[in-house]
Motif scaffolding. Sequence first.
Motif, PDB file in Angstrom:
ATOM      1  N   TYR A  98      61.695 100.805   4.827  1.00 45.54           N
ATOM      2  CA  TYR A  98      60.330 101.174   5.216  1.00 45.54           C
ATOM      3  C   TYR A  98      60.169 102.695   5.217  1.00 45.54           C
ATOM      4  O   TYR A  98      59.209 103.236   4.662  1.00 45.54           O
ATOM      5  N   CYS A 132      57.797 104.983   2.729  1.00 42.94           N
ATOM      6  CA  CYS A 132      56.812 105.908   3.309  1.00 42.94           C
ATOM      7  C   CYS A 132      56.986 107.323   2.746  1.00 42.94           C
ATOM      8  O   CYS A 132      56.040 108.096   2.696  1.00 42.94           O
ATOM      9  N   ILE A 145      55.115  92.654   2.576  1.00 44.39           N
ATOM     10  CA  ILE A 145      54.100  93.683   2.904  1.00 44.39           C
ATOM     11  C   ILE A 145      53.177  93.966   1.724  1.00 44.39           C
ATOM     12  O   ILE A 145      51.983  94.178   1.906  1.00 44.39           O
ATOM     13  N   TRP A 150      53.461 104.224   1.725  1.00 36.90           N
ATOM     14  CA  TRP A 150      54.075 103.084   1.058  1.00 36.90           C
ATOM     15  C   TRP A 150      53.159 102.353   0.093  1.00 36.90           C
ATOM     16  O   TRP A 150      53.634 101.728  -0.841  1.00 36.90           O
ATOM     17  N   ASP A 156      48.267  99.880   8.951  1.00 35.29           N
ATOM     18  CA  ASP A 156      48.239 100.287   7.534  1.00 35.29           C
ATOM     19  C   ASP A 156      47.495  99.264   6.682  1.00 35.29           C
ATOM     20  O   ASP A 156      46.612  99.613   5.895  1.00 35.29           O
ATOM     21  N   ILE A 180      56.568  97.128  12.589  1.00 37.44           N
ATOM     22  CA  ILE A 180      55.849  96.100  11.832  1.00 37.44           C
ATOM     23  C   ILE A 180      54.516  95.763  12.484  1.00 37.44           C
ATOM     24  O   ILE A 180      53.483  95.759  11.825  1.00 37.44           O
ATOM     25  N   THR A 209      52.448  99.698  13.248  1.00 44.78           N
ATOM     26  CA  THR A 209      52.207 100.556  12.083  1.00 44.78           C
ATOM     27  C   THR A 209      51.724  99.770  10.879  1.00 44.78           C
ATOM     28  O   THR A 209      50.704 100.103  10.273  1.00 44.78           O
ATOM     29  N   LEU A 210      52.473  98.707  10.540  1.00 42.35           N
ATOM     30  CA  LEU A 210      52.129  97.971   9.324  1.00 42.35           C
ATOM     31  C   LEU A 210      50.769  97.305   9.415  1.00 42.35           C
ATOM     32  O   LEU A 210      49.985  97.349   8.476  1.00 42.35           O
TER      33      LEU A 210
END
Length: 654
Positions: free
Chosen positions: A569, A573, A647, A339, A320, A313, A316-317
Motif C-alpha cells: 500500500y 501511494c 482495491i 495509488w 480514497d 483500509i 484511508t482506503l
Amino acid sequence: SAVTRRAKMASASEKLIWPVVWSLILLLILHGVSCFYVPGVAPINFHQNDPVEIKAVKLTSSRTQLPYEYYSLPFCQPDKITYKAENLGEVLRGDRIVNTPLKVLMHSDKKCEILCYKSGKPTSLNVQQSKLIAERIREDYYIHLIADNLPVATRLELYSSRDDEEKKKEKDVHFEHGYRLGFMDNNRFYLHNHLSFLLHYHHEDVEENQKDIYRVVRFEVIPQSIRLEDLKIDEKGACTLPDPSSSAPQEIDPSKENQLLFTYSVQWQESDIKWASRWDTYLTMSDVQIHWFSIINSVVVVFFLSGILSMIIIRTLRKDIANYNKEDDIEDTMEESGWKLVHGDVFRPPQYPMILSSLLGSGIQLFCMVLIVIFVAMLGMLSPSSRGALMTTACFLFMFMGVFGGFFAGRLYRTLKGHRWRKGAFCTATLYPGVVFGICFILNCFIWGKHSSGAVPFPTMVALLCMWFGISLPLVYLGYYFGFRKQPYDNPVRTNQIPRQIPEQRWYMNRFIGILMAGILPFGAMFIELFFIFSAIWENQFYYLFGFLFLVFIILVVSCSQISIVMVYFQLCAEDYRWWWRTFLVSGGSAFYVLIYAIFYFVNKLDIVEFIPSLLYFGYTALMVLSFWLLTGTIGFYAAYMFIRKIYGAVKID
C-alpha cells in the motif's frame, strides 16, 4: 468454435484431474498412518525371562554435528551383526540401528556381567583404537541405545530455584538423551566401560490362569568408569563391582595399548506409568509457560498489525475510493493520493516472469507440505517414538505437493503473459529442488570424507533423484499444464501501452530498508519457537510441541499477509508500481532475521570450532533460510495480489 471447444476440453480434463490428485494425497496420508508407529497402538508384551533386545542407534556430538555408527569404535560385538532396515528419515538423520551383545531378560536382575571376555583375557585396545576413543571423548560424544524402541536416558538431578529449605528436599529430575562415552580430567581421558541399566516395567492386569505380562516403560543408564585392576572376577567369569569410593576410573592413554573390561549390570523396577504414557518422561519440559508467553506475545503482535491495517483500509482506503468515485472534483482528488494514479501500470508484467512464477510455485509446494506435516504431527502421528517418520513424510509430501505448486505457477505465468509453459514447468520442478540437492550433495561429500553415518548412502541418493524425476517432475508438469490452460487471474483494470514514469523515491522506500521493516514483526511472532527448533536440530533434543508450532505457523501466515499488504500500500501511494518482485522479496524479510539469529545461536549456544562442522551448520542454515524466504515470500505475495485486485476493483476507472 475452436476456442469454445478447447475451453470445454480443458474444463472436462480439469474435472478429471482433481479427483486423481486428492486420491493420491489420501493414499499418501493413509500409507503414512499405516506404516508409521502411532504411539499407544502397538505395545510389545513380555513374560518373565523373555529377552529384551538392546540395540545401538548411533554416536552423536553437538560439537562436531557428525553422527557415527556404534561399531565405528572398538566396542564388544555379537557373533553376528545385523542392521535394522531403516526408513528414509532414519537414513537422512544418520541412524544405523544395530544389535549389541548386551543380554537383558525381562524382570531378571544382573549384578555384573562381562562382555567379550574370551579365554579369560581382558579386551585390548591398540594405539590407533585408543587414539580414536580419546578423540571421541574430547569431542564430547554421546552413545544412543534403544530397548523396545525406548531411547536410553541419563538421569540428571538439579536443584530447583525454590526456597533454601525446599531446595534440600526437592530436586528437579531431568533426562539427558543417551550417555557420555567418557570424560576428561586434567587432560586425561577416561572411558565409561561399565553400564548400570535401570529398566522400569509396568505390570499389566491379567486373568488368574494367565502368565504375568510386563511392558517396558523407561530405560535409564548410569555410566561408570572402573579400572581393570578394581574389578574382581571369579572362576566362572562373573564380576563383582568395587566400592565407588575405593575404585579409580579406567584411563585411556592414546599413546599406548590399553587393557580394559566392558561390563554391565541390569536392575528392574516396577512403575505405575502406563505404556501409553511412557514417552512423557522423555518429553517433559519445565518451561511450557514460555511457549504460552510466546503465543500471547505473537497474538499481541498480530492484533497490533491488524489495528494498523484496519486504520489504513477502513479509514484511508474507503475515503480514497469514495473520493475517486465522485464524478465532480475528480482532478483535485487525483492530485491528493497516489495509488489510483498507477492504475494503468499496476498489473504490468514484471521482468523474469518465469523465474518469479517458478519460485512462487515452489513456495506453494513448501506451504502445503509444512501445513500438512505440522497438522499430522499435531495429531500425534509423527511423535519422536516413530523414528525418522517426520522427515520421511516431509520428503514424500513435498514430492506430491508438486501438483499444486505447478498449478499455481502455471496460472500465474499465464497471467503474466508467458507463453513457454514447458520451459516454465521445468524451471518450477528444478530451480529450488536443484539448489537444495546441489548444496546437500556438496555437504555430503565432506561428511563422506569424515566416514560419518550422517553421509547419505549412494543408493539413497539415487532413490531421492528417482523420486524427484519420477514423482515430483511429472506432477509439477501435470499441475502446470492445467494451471496454464485455466483462465488467467482476472485483473480489474487494463494496462497502458506506455509505462508511466516513476517519481524519485524517498530513502525509506529502499528495498533493503523494506526487508528490515517487514521482517521484524513476523520474526518477533515466532523467534521463541525457533530457539526450541534449533535446539532439536543441533543439540539432539526432542521437539514435540507441534500444537504450539501449528498456532505459531497460523500467526506467521497472518502476520506475513498483513505486513505485505501494508508495505505494498505504501509503495503504490509513492507511485511505484513495480510491486511483483519487491513484495516477494520484502515479505520474506523475516528470513534475514532467521539468518542473523542462526549466527547468534552458533556463536553463543554451540561449541563448534572445526571447519567441517561449521560448514555443515551454515550450509544447512542457508537451506533453512532459503526455504523460509520462499515460504513467507509466497504468503506475502498472494496476500498483496488479492489486496491490489480488491482495491482496484472497487474504483471506477474511466
